[in-house]
Design a protein around this motif. Sequence first.
Motif, short mmCIF file in Angstrom:
data_model
loop_
_atom_site.label_atom_id
_atom_site.label_comp_id
_atom_site.label_asym_id
_atom_site.label_seq_id
_atom_site.Cartn_x
_atom_site.Cartn_y
_atom_site.Cartn_z
N THR A 109 -7.67 4.27 -16.94
CA THR A 109 -7.60 5.73 -16.89
C THR A 109 -8.89 6.28 -16.29
O THR A 109 -8.87 7.23 -15.50
CB THR A 109 -7.38 6.31 -18.29
OG1 THR A 109 -6.14 5.83 -18.81
CG2 THR A 109 -7.34 7.83 -18.25
N ALA A 110 -10.01 5.68 -16.67
CA ALA A 110 -11.29 6.09 -16.09
C ALA A 110 -11.29 5.87 -14.58
O ALA A 110 -11.80 6.69 -13.81
CB ALA A 110 -12.43 5.32 -16.75
N ARG A 198 0.18 4.70 -12.78
CA ARG A 198 0.79 5.62 -11.82
C ARG A 198 2.31 5.55 -11.89
O ARG A 198 3.00 5.98 -10.98
CB ARG A 198 0.33 5.28 -10.40
CG ARG A 198 -1.14 5.52 -10.14
CD ARG A 198 -1.46 5.25 -8.68
NE ARG A 198 -2.87 5.40 -8.41
CZ ARG A 198 -3.47 6.55 -8.13
NH1 ARG A 198 -2.75 7.65 -8.10
NH2 ARG A 198 -4.75 6.60 -7.88
N ASP A 199 2.80 4.98 -12.98
CA ASP A 199 4.24 4.81 -13.15
C ASP A 199 4.84 4.07 -11.97
O ASP A 199 5.89 4.43 -11.43
CB ASP A 199 4.94 6.15 -13.33
CG ASP A 199 6.39 5.99 -13.81
OD1 ASP A 199 7.21 6.84 -13.47
OD2 ASP A 199 6.67 4.98 -14.49
N TYR A 227 14.63 0.23 -6.78
CA TYR A 227 14.22 0.18 -8.19
C TYR A 227 14.04 1.55 -8.83
O TYR A 227 13.83 1.64 -10.05
CB TYR A 227 12.91 -0.62 -8.32
CG TYR A 227 13.10 -2.09 -8.05
CD1 TYR A 227 13.54 -2.95 -9.06
CD2 TYR A 227 12.85 -2.64 -6.80
CE1 TYR A 227 13.72 -4.30 -8.83
CE2 TYR A 227 13.04 -3.99 -6.55
CZ TYR A 227 13.47 -4.81 -7.57
OH TYR A 227 13.66 -6.15 -7.34
N GLY A 228 14.10 2.60 -8.02
CA GLY A 228 14.01 3.94 -8.58
C GLY A 228 12.63 4.32 -9.07
O GLY A 228 12.49 5.25 -9.87
N ARG A 229 11.61 3.61 -8.61
CA ARG A 229 10.23 3.91 -9.00
C ARG A 229 9.32 3.67 -7.81
O ARG A 229 9.62 2.84 -6.95
CB ARG A 229 9.78 3.03 -10.17
CG ARG A 229 10.49 3.32 -11.47
CD ARG A 229 10.08 2.33 -12.56
NE ARG A 229 8.68 2.44 -12.88
CZ ARG A 229 8.06 1.61 -13.74
NH1 ARG A 229 8.73 0.65 -14.33
NH2 ARG A 229 6.79 1.75 -14.02
N GLN A 230 8.18 4.38 -7.80
CA GLN A 230 7.20 4.14 -6.76
C GLN A 230 6.72 2.71 -6.85
O GLN A 230 6.57 2.15 -7.94
CB GLN A 230 6.02 5.11 -6.94
CG GLN A 230 5.03 5.09 -5.78
CD GLN A 230 3.92 6.10 -5.97
OE1 GLN A 230 3.89 6.81 -6.97
NE2 GLN A 230 3.00 6.16 -5.03
N MET A 231 6.48 2.09 -5.71
CA MET A 231 6.15 0.67 -5.68
C MET A 231 4.77 0.45 -5.07
O MET A 231 4.44 1.01 -4.02
CB MET A 231 7.20 -0.06 -4.83
CG MET A 231 7.15 -1.56 -4.94
SD MET A 231 7.71 -2.21 -6.53
CE MET A 231 9.40 -1.64 -6.58
N HIS A 232 3.96 -0.37 -5.77
CA HIS A 232 2.67 -0.77 -5.21
C HIS A 232 2.82 -2.17 -4.63
O HIS A 232 3.30 -3.08 -5.31
CB HIS A 232 1.59 -0.77 -6.30
CG HIS A 232 0.27 -1.26 -5.81
ND1 HIS A 232 -0.56 -0.51 -5.02
CD2 HIS A 232 -0.36 -2.45 -5.99
CE1 HIS A 232 -1.65 -1.20 -4.73
NE2 HIS A 232 -1.55 -2.38 -5.30
N LEU A 233 2.41 -2.35 -3.37
CA LEU A 233 2.57 -3.63 -2.70
C LEU A 233 1.28 -4.44 -2.76
O LEU A 233 0.23 -3.97 -2.30
CB LEU A 233 2.96 -3.42 -1.23
CG LEU A 233 4.22 -2.58 -0.95
CD1 LEU A 233 4.48 -2.55 0.55
CD2 LEU A 233 5.42 -3.13 -1.69
#
Length: 271
Positions: A109-110, A198-199, A227-233
């Motif tokens: 979070t920081a 970041r969900d 997947y219906g969610r933001q994706m981090h690659l």
Amino acid sequence: MNGASREALAAARERLDALTDSTSVDAAKLAEELAAVTALLHREVSLRRVLTDPSQGGEAKAELAGRLLGGQVGGEAVDLVSGMVRSRWSQSRDLVDAAEELANTADLTAAQRAGVLDDVEDELFRFGRIVSSDVALRSALTDKAASAAAKSGLLHSLLGGKAQPVTERVITRLVTQPRGRSLEAGLDSLSRLAAERRDRMVAVVTSAVPLSDRQKQRLGAALAKIYGRQMHLNLDVDPEVLGGISVRVGDEVINGTIAERLEEVTRRMAG
């Protein structure tokens, strides 16, 4: 975690999120204090058993936690731990795991507040790849005979000034306090937590050659739609895949590499 512990952890996560929504709370300091609580609970087996004893009242356990921690950590950490021990836990070790997760989440979070969470995610991934390919480094970091100070010093020489301070802190905690976990499993857990801030879900993408920015954007959009969610690659290059890409999201693998197709042809011919 199962049953009661899963519900207790969910409640603890909600309390932490509510607390850190306030910018007046020093998330990095809170992370340090929760890490100290984690170490205490891991070390003092009898204490954590008392704090998770279902035959004892929740308020009595919260009062005990307050007396033990008051003056040692800040009020926010005391409140979080007090809330945790009011809940029911399936086994005492789950309380330790939950405290550790909250510590790491507070640190992430920081990083999010500082605008460097993306950097931390990438650094955790890259460090995991380095460890998996360097047997000597992995042995040094997991050597039970080596002191925590020696491991911390080694990590600082590798990460200090080259990675975000949050990255160095969470990896150092993992290495110096493994609590029976493998280094790889711990790094995977940290990566998942970073993505959840970041969900987002994490997709590990392996390709024969680096993807262009346009390819990364199209792949990210396609996976987000699936997947219906933001994706981090998390991107990895492996010439052995020959061509195409392989995508792993959690336990699911989407394999479109030439190597995989050749293996399938070979299996059919053998059959």
